[in-house]
Design an enzyme around this catalytic site. Sequence first.
Site, PDB file in Angstrom:
ATOM      1  N   GLU A 145       0.765  -1.151  -0.002  1.00 42.79           N
ATOM      2  CA  GLU A 145      -0.226   0.153  -0.008  1.00 42.79           C
ATOM      3  C   GLU A 145       0.883   1.326   0.010  1.00 42.79           C
ATOM      4  OE1 GLU A 145      -2.866  -0.397   3.212  1.00 42.79           O
ATOM      5  OE2 GLU A 145      -3.666  -2.031   2.313  1.00 42.79           O
ATOM      6  N   GLU A 311      -5.310  -8.758   0.407  1.00 39.54           N
ATOM      7  CA  GLU A 311      -6.143  -8.458   1.642  1.00 39.54           C
ATOM      8  C   GLU A 311      -7.558  -8.115   1.096  1.00 39.54           C
ATOM      9  OE1 GLU A 311      -4.821  -5.224   4.143  1.00 39.54           O
ATOM     10  OE2 GLU A 311      -2.687  -5.915   3.777  1.00 39.54           O
TER      11      GLU A 311
HETATM   12  O1  IFM Z   1      -4.478  -3.732   9.208  1.00 42.61           O
HETATM   13  C1  IFM Z   1      -4.355  -2.746   7.933  1.00 42.61           C
HETATM   14  C2  IFM Z   1      -3.088  -3.466   7.124  1.00 42.61           C
HETATM   15  O2  IFM Z   1      -2.083  -3.217   7.689  1.00 42.61           O
HETATM   16  C3  IFM Z   1      -3.222  -2.859   5.690  1.00 42.61           C
HETATM   17  N1  IFM Z   1      -4.236  -2.783   4.851  1.00 42.61           N
HETATM   18  C4  IFM Z   1      -5.465  -2.620   5.617  1.00 42.61           C
HETATM   19  C5  IFM Z   1      -5.473  -3.244   6.945  1.00 42.61           C
HETATM   20  C6  IFM Z   1      -6.774  -2.713   7.763  1.00 42.61           C
HETATM   21  O3  IFM Z   1      -6.854  -1.458   7.956  1.00 42.61           O
END
Ligand code: IFM
Length: 387
Positions: A145, A311
């Site tokens: 990210e 994710e």
């Molecule tokens: O916990 C975070 C993760 O570190 C990165 N992506 C989003 C998740 C939820 O906020």
Amino acid sequence: MLLGAATSAHQIEGGTYNDWSLWEEEGKAPPVGEACNSWERMEEDIALLRRIGANAYRFSLEWSRIEVEEGLFNLKNLFRYRRFVRALLDAGITPIITLHHFTNPVWFYRSGGWLRPDAPDIFARYADLVSKYLPEVKLWITINEPNVYAYRGFVAGDWPPGERSLWKALKVLRHMMRAHSAAYEAIKGNVRGAAVGMAHHLRVFTPVGLLGRIPAALREYMFNFVPVFSEVSGEIPPPVAMMERIRAGGDFIGINYYTRDRVKFSLRQPFGVDVAPEGVWRNSLGWEVYPEGLYTLLKRYSYERPVIITENGMATERHDERVRFVLEHMRQLKRAREEGIDVRGYLYWSLMDNYEWLEGYSAKFGIFTRDRRPKGEFHLPDMWDRA
Ligand code: IFM
């Protein structure tokens, strides 16, 4: 298809000391404490993965454990990760390693961090060393990210280093894209058959009213398009750079998907303001749950490459809601696959309840819940077995 879960080092390991720890010490984030104690109990995490039938696990290496001073590497800690990788492989679980998941070594941070002109080379040296010792890992995510990191740390200023400068955010993004490119080359040189990508946090931006189209398009361009396009085309577009050439490196596109923003025009904010209507499905942090957005983003950002959902998850206390969340997103994923999008994996965030950056332990993203007494056990809610 790869099916499993994702975590990151600072959020689960305990005992990490990095720039986020400084933020905690300054009282700007809740203390992480022992987290899930995974540094001591990594092998037990494998038992959790087996219990849900996972065949893949995405986790991150804590850079500060490995490069303890600039150019000084702690191989003992790297070998601890190597033992874990081997245990995962023995259990039939594919390891997917993230090299940078928000946290930085203190020495790097104090010397300028991602604003340092040589940050890409420094990061590539770390990637080079690590990948030399972990040739059995075939799936690599260089940076998690980059858009969120640049935005929170350098525009919103609620993450370290707490800057509020769009100019600096663009510089950080530029350096991260260069770092990805250099790390890509290093890993490919060391690991035969490696596939290397980034994990992009993508959102759907829905305009509210006709004028809302302007800020929604701006967000789409800056937040979603610029990082993904840079990675796949090997050219960093303006305003981050003037089509600067980097090594096109995206063997797969990693997508982290959670929510959509409804965006309204504002004369004061070029990127508009968020509108939150009543009566929509939300997670416990107030983020709208919008499964169809996964389909939209898969269609828009796969660029005819393999995609891994690196994710996708929901903060909720209710596990029946979590199951519904997964099923509805899976439906959208299936829809995209039927239309030819080459989705190769789905990794739920997160394997267990863990530390959320500004919310600490109140945000419960985990498949497993943790008994929070010291050295507590993890529990799988009964209903998960039934689902
Ligand atoms: O916990 C975070 C993760 O570190 C990165 N992506 C989003 C998740 C939820 O906020």
